[in-house]
Scaffold this active site. Structure first.
Site, PDB file in Angstrom:
ATOM      1  N   HIS A   1      58.184  29.127  26.671  1.00 41.96           N
ATOM      2  CA  HIS A   1      59.315  30.063  26.747  1.00 41.96           C
ATOM      3  C   HIS A   1      59.088  31.147  25.704  1.00 41.96           C
ATOM      4  CE1 HIS A   1      63.892  30.215  27.703  1.00 41.96           C
ATOM      5  NE2 HIS A   1      63.491  31.397  27.251  1.00 41.96           N
ATOM      6  N   LEU A   2      58.693  32.312  26.179  1.00 42.56           N
ATOM      7  CA  LEU A   2      58.274  33.351  25.231  1.00 42.56           C
ATOM      8  C   LEU A   2      59.430  33.784  24.342  1.00 42.56           C
ATOM      9  CD1 LEU A   2      59.062  36.611  25.841  1.00 42.56           C
ATOM     10  CD2 LEU A   2      57.608  36.184  27.810  1.00 42.56           C
ATOM     11  N   HIS A   3      59.098  34.125  23.101  1.00 37.77           N
ATOM     12  CA  HIS A   3      60.110  34.528  22.123  1.00 37.77           C
ATOM     13  C   HIS A   3      59.464  35.471  21.122  1.00 37.77           C
ATOM     14  CE1 HIS A   3      58.186  30.715  21.097  1.00 37.77           C
ATOM     15  NE2 HIS A   3      58.321  31.027  19.816  1.00 37.77           N
ATOM     16  N   LEU A   4      60.160  36.562  20.882  1.00 37.45           N
ATOM     17  CA  LEU A   4      59.673  37.586  19.959  1.00 37.45           C
ATOM     18  C   LEU A   4      60.276  37.325  18.577  1.00 37.45           C
ATOM     19  CD1 LEU A   4      58.227  40.371  19.528  1.00 37.45           C
ATOM     20  CD2 LEU A   4      60.421  41.429  20.103  1.00 37.45           C
TER      21      LEU A   4
END
Ligand SMILES: [Zn+2]
Length: 190
Positions: free
Chosen positions: A145-148
Site C-alpha cells: 500500500h503505497l505511502h508518501l
C-alpha cells in the site's frame, strides 16, 4: 562517512491489538475485521468506530488521521523518524503510482503540497524530506500500500545517530503531533 539516508526503511509499526491485527490502535479495537494491510485496517477500524457512535475527532485522533480527502488521506507515522513525520496515501490498496487513477494521483500531490505548507508553518524546519518507496527492495515497510513519507528536518538533527545507532530522540509525542497538525491542516487556506 558516506551513507545512504533512508529513514523510511523503518517500518510503520503499531503495537497492534490483542489479536495482532496490524494498524488497529487499541482504542479502535472494536472493529471485527482484518484486511491484512496496516493502512486498510487503520481506515476500516476508524470508520467502524465512527459508525458505532465514537465522535469523529476522537476516532481520527486514535487512528492518527490528520486529514481525509476524497481519494487520499494524511496520517501520522506511528514510528516517527522526526517530529511531524506523516504519510500521504490513497485509500485504495495499490503498490504503484501508475496504478492510481488520475484523480487519485492528483489528490496525492495536492495533499503533498498542503502537507509541505503545513509542516513548514507548524514546525519551522530547515528542510523537508518527501519520500516514496515502491516495493520491498526499495525499502518500503508496507510494500502493498503505497505511502508518501513527509517529515520536517533540522540542521544537525541526525548527528547523534552515528554514535547511538537505531536510537532516535523524538521530542514530541504522537498525540501532541496530531493536535498540532490537525489544527494546522484545518486552518490551511493555501
Ligand atoms: Zn492497504
Amino acid at each position: 562517512m558516506d551513507t545512504l539516508w533512508t529513514p523510511w526503511r523503518y517500518a510503520y509499526i503499531t503495537a497492534g491489538d490483542k489479536t495482532g491485527r496490524a494498524g488497529v490502535p487499541a482504542a479502535l479495537a472494536a472493529w471485527p475485521g482484518d484486511t491484512g494491510c496496516v493502512f486498510c485496517n487503520l481506515i476500516a477500524a476508524t470508520d467502524y468506530a465512527i459508525e458505532q457512535g465514537m465522535p469523529r475527532d476522537e476516532a481520527e485522533a486514535a487512528g492518527g488521521l490528520i486529514y481525509r480527502g476524497r481519494d487520499c488521506f494524511l496520517c501520522l507515522n506511528a514510528f516517527p523518524y522526526t517530529s511531524g513525520h506523516v504519510m500521504v496515501m490513497p485509500y485504495a490498496h495499490r503498490d504503484r503510482l501508475a496504478q492510481l487513477d488520475t484523480e487519485t494521483a492528483h489528490e496525492l500531490m495536492d495533499l503533498a503540497q498542503r502537507t509541505e505548507r503545513v509542516l513548514e508553518r507548524a514546525y519551522r524546519p530547515h528542510g523537508l524530506n518527501f519520500g516514496l518507496n515502491l516495493g520491498e527492495a526499495a525499502g518500503a515497510g508496507v510494500a502493498g500500500h503505497l505511502h508518501l513519507h513527509a517529515m520536517p528536518r533540522w540542521t544537525g538533527d541526525t548527528n547523534f545517530m552515528t554514535t547511538v545507532g537505531e536510537t532516535r530522540v523524538i521530542p514530541e509525542d504522537l498525540a501532541t503531533t496530531w493536535k498540532r497538525l490537525r489544527a494546522a491542516f484545518m486552518g490551511d487556506k493555501g
